[in-house]
Design a protein around this motif. Structure first.
Motif, PDB file in Angstrom:
ATOM      1  N   ASP A  18     -61.164 -19.256  52.271  1.00  0.00           N
ATOM      2  CA  ASP A  18     -59.784 -19.001  51.860  1.00  0.00           C
ATOM      3  C   ASP A  18     -59.795 -18.696  50.369  1.00  0.00           C
ATOM      4  OD1 ASP A  18     -57.099 -19.054  51.133  1.00  0.00           O
ATOM      5  OD2 ASP A  18     -56.619 -20.703  52.480  1.00  0.00           O
ATOM      6  N   SER A  19     -59.381 -17.510  49.994  1.00  0.00           N
ATOM      7  CA  SER A  19     -59.416 -17.100  48.585  1.00  0.00           C
ATOM      8  C   SER A  19     -58.028 -17.060  47.941  1.00  0.00           C
ATOM      9  CB  SER A  19     -60.058 -15.714  48.468  1.00  0.00           C
ATOM     10  OG  SER A  19     -59.284 -14.755  49.158  1.00  0.00           O
ATOM     11  N   SER A  20     -57.042 -17.686  48.555  1.00  0.00           N
ATOM     12  CA  SER A  20     -55.665 -17.576  48.077  1.00  0.00           C
ATOM     13  C   SER A  20     -55.250 -18.641  47.065  1.00  0.00           C
ATOM     14  CB  SER A  20     -54.702 -17.601  49.267  1.00  0.00           C
ATOM     15  OG  SER A  20     -54.782 -18.848  49.929  1.00  0.00           O
ATOM     16  N   ASP A  21     -56.134 -19.540  46.677  1.00  0.00           N
ATOM     17  CA  ASP A  21     -55.759 -20.637  45.787  1.00  0.00           C
ATOM     18  C   ASP A  21     -55.449 -20.136  44.376  1.00  0.00           C
ATOM     19  OD1 ASP A  21     -55.285 -23.315  45.114  1.00  0.00           O
ATOM     20  OD2 ASP A  21     -57.319 -23.573  44.387  1.00  0.00           O
ATOM     21  N   HIS A  22     -54.363 -20.633  43.801  1.00  0.00           N
ATOM     22  CA  HIS A  22     -53.977 -20.311  42.428  1.00  0.00           C
ATOM     23  C   HIS A  22     -53.951 -21.572  41.561  1.00  0.00           C
ATOM     24  CE1 HIS A  22     -52.987 -16.553  44.231  1.00  0.00           C
ATOM     25  NE2 HIS A  22     -52.386 -16.086  43.175  1.00  0.00           N
ATOM     26  N   SER A  23     -54.488 -22.645  42.060  1.00  0.00           N
ATOM     27  CA  SER A  23     -54.446 -23.933  41.385  1.00  0.00           C
ATOM     28  C   SER A  23     -55.427 -23.984  40.219  1.00  0.00           C
ATOM     29  CB  SER A  23     -54.806 -25.038  42.383  1.00  0.00           C
ATOM     30  OG  SER A  23     -54.992 -26.262  41.712  1.00  0.00           O
ATOM     31  N   ARG A  29     -58.600 -31.769  43.243  1.00  0.00           N
ATOM     32  CA  ARG A  29     -57.861 -31.669  44.507  1.00  0.00           C
ATOM     33  C   ARG A  29     -58.533 -32.551  45.552  1.00  0.00           C
ATOM     34  NH1 ARG A  29     -57.065 -26.444  45.420  1.00  0.00           N
ATOM     35  NH2 ARG A  29     -58.458 -25.787  43.812  1.00  0.00           N
ATOM     36  N   TYR A  47     -57.244 -28.375  54.741  1.00  0.00           N
ATOM     37  CA  TYR A  47     -57.355 -28.611  53.303  1.00  0.00           C
ATOM     38  C   TYR A  47     -55.997 -28.446  52.627  1.00  0.00           C
ATOM     39  CZ  TYR A  47     -57.694 -23.601  53.987  1.00  0.00           C
ATOM     40  OH  TYR A  47     -57.472 -22.317  54.423  1.00  0.00           O
ATOM     41  N   LEU A  49     -54.052 -26.777  49.498  1.00  0.00           N
ATOM     42  CA  LEU A  49     -54.270 -25.597  48.674  1.00  0.00           C
ATOM     43  C   LEU A  49     -52.965 -25.222  47.992  1.00  0.00           C
ATOM     44  CD1 LEU A  49     -56.779 -23.668  48.379  1.00  0.00           C
ATOM     45  CD2 LEU A  49     -55.619 -22.171  49.968  1.00  0.00           C
ATOM     46  N   GLU A  50     -53.061 -24.500  46.881  1.00  0.00           N
ATOM     47  CA  GLU A  50     -51.878 -24.067  46.145  1.00  0.00           C
ATOM     48  C   GLU A  50     -51.870 -22.539  45.994  1.00  0.00           C
ATOM     49  OE1 GLU A  50     -50.591 -27.382  43.170  1.00  0.00           O
ATOM     50  OE2 GLU A  50     -52.783 -27.233  43.095  1.00  0.00           O
ATOM     51  N   PRO A  51     -51.600 -21.811  47.084  1.00  0.00           N
ATOM     52  CA  PRO A  51     -51.524 -20.352  46.989  1.00  0.00           C
ATOM     53  C   PRO A  51     -50.176 -19.903  46.421  1.00  0.00           C
ATOM     54  CG  PRO A  51     -51.127 -21.025  49.232  1.00  0.00           C
ATOM     55  CD  PRO A  51     -51.456 -22.278  48.444  1.00  0.00           C
ATOM     56  N   PRO A  55     -47.668 -24.438  47.782  1.00  0.00           N
ATOM     57  CA  PRO A  55     -48.715 -25.408  48.094  1.00  0.00           C
ATOM     58  C   PRO A  55     -48.466 -26.119  49.411  1.00  0.00           C
ATOM     59  CG  PRO A  55     -47.239 -26.306  46.453  1.00  0.00           C
ATOM     60  CD  PRO A  55     -46.798 -24.889  46.703  1.00  0.00           C
TER      61      PRO A  55
END
Length: 104
Positions: A18-23, A29, A47, A49-51, A55
């Motif tokens: 998953d490459s969408s994280d902006h955290s 985490r 998981y 995540l903060e896309p 989040p």
């Protein structure tokens, strides 16, 4: 990122699940959860995540022994980092998580 080993002592190159994280939390985490079903070869991930979409707790899976992963699916949105667990058997998958919208 997911890395796999098909032979003892030998690891394949990591795969992006998953490459969408902006955290900016990095290692701050909660740890992701993984379940691999040896009967089907499926690999399941859960998981926090903060896309950009918001989040929360997400789920992704691979049906080719972690060579590729399908697009992640949100389970619940919420701002608080949440621990997750996952279990799988055949086509049954269970995800347990802390509520990312709770105060504790």
């Amino acid at each position: 990122m997911v890395a796999r080993s098909r032979f003892a002592g030998s690891w394949d190159n990591p795969i992006v699940a998953d490459s969408s994280d902006h955290s900016v939390r990095g290692c701050g985490r909660p740890a992701p959860a993984i379940a691999a079903d040896s009967a089907t070869g499926y690999v399941h991930l859960a998981y926090f995540l903060e896309p950009a979409a918001g989040p929360g707790v997400f789920f992704a899976h691979s049906m080719d022994s972690a060579v590729t992963f399908h697009s992640p699916v949100p389970i619940v949105f919420g701002r608080n980092p949440s621990r997750v667990s996952i279990a799988a058997h055949g086509d049954r998958v269970a995800v347990a998580y802390e509520d990312p919208n709770s105060q504790q």
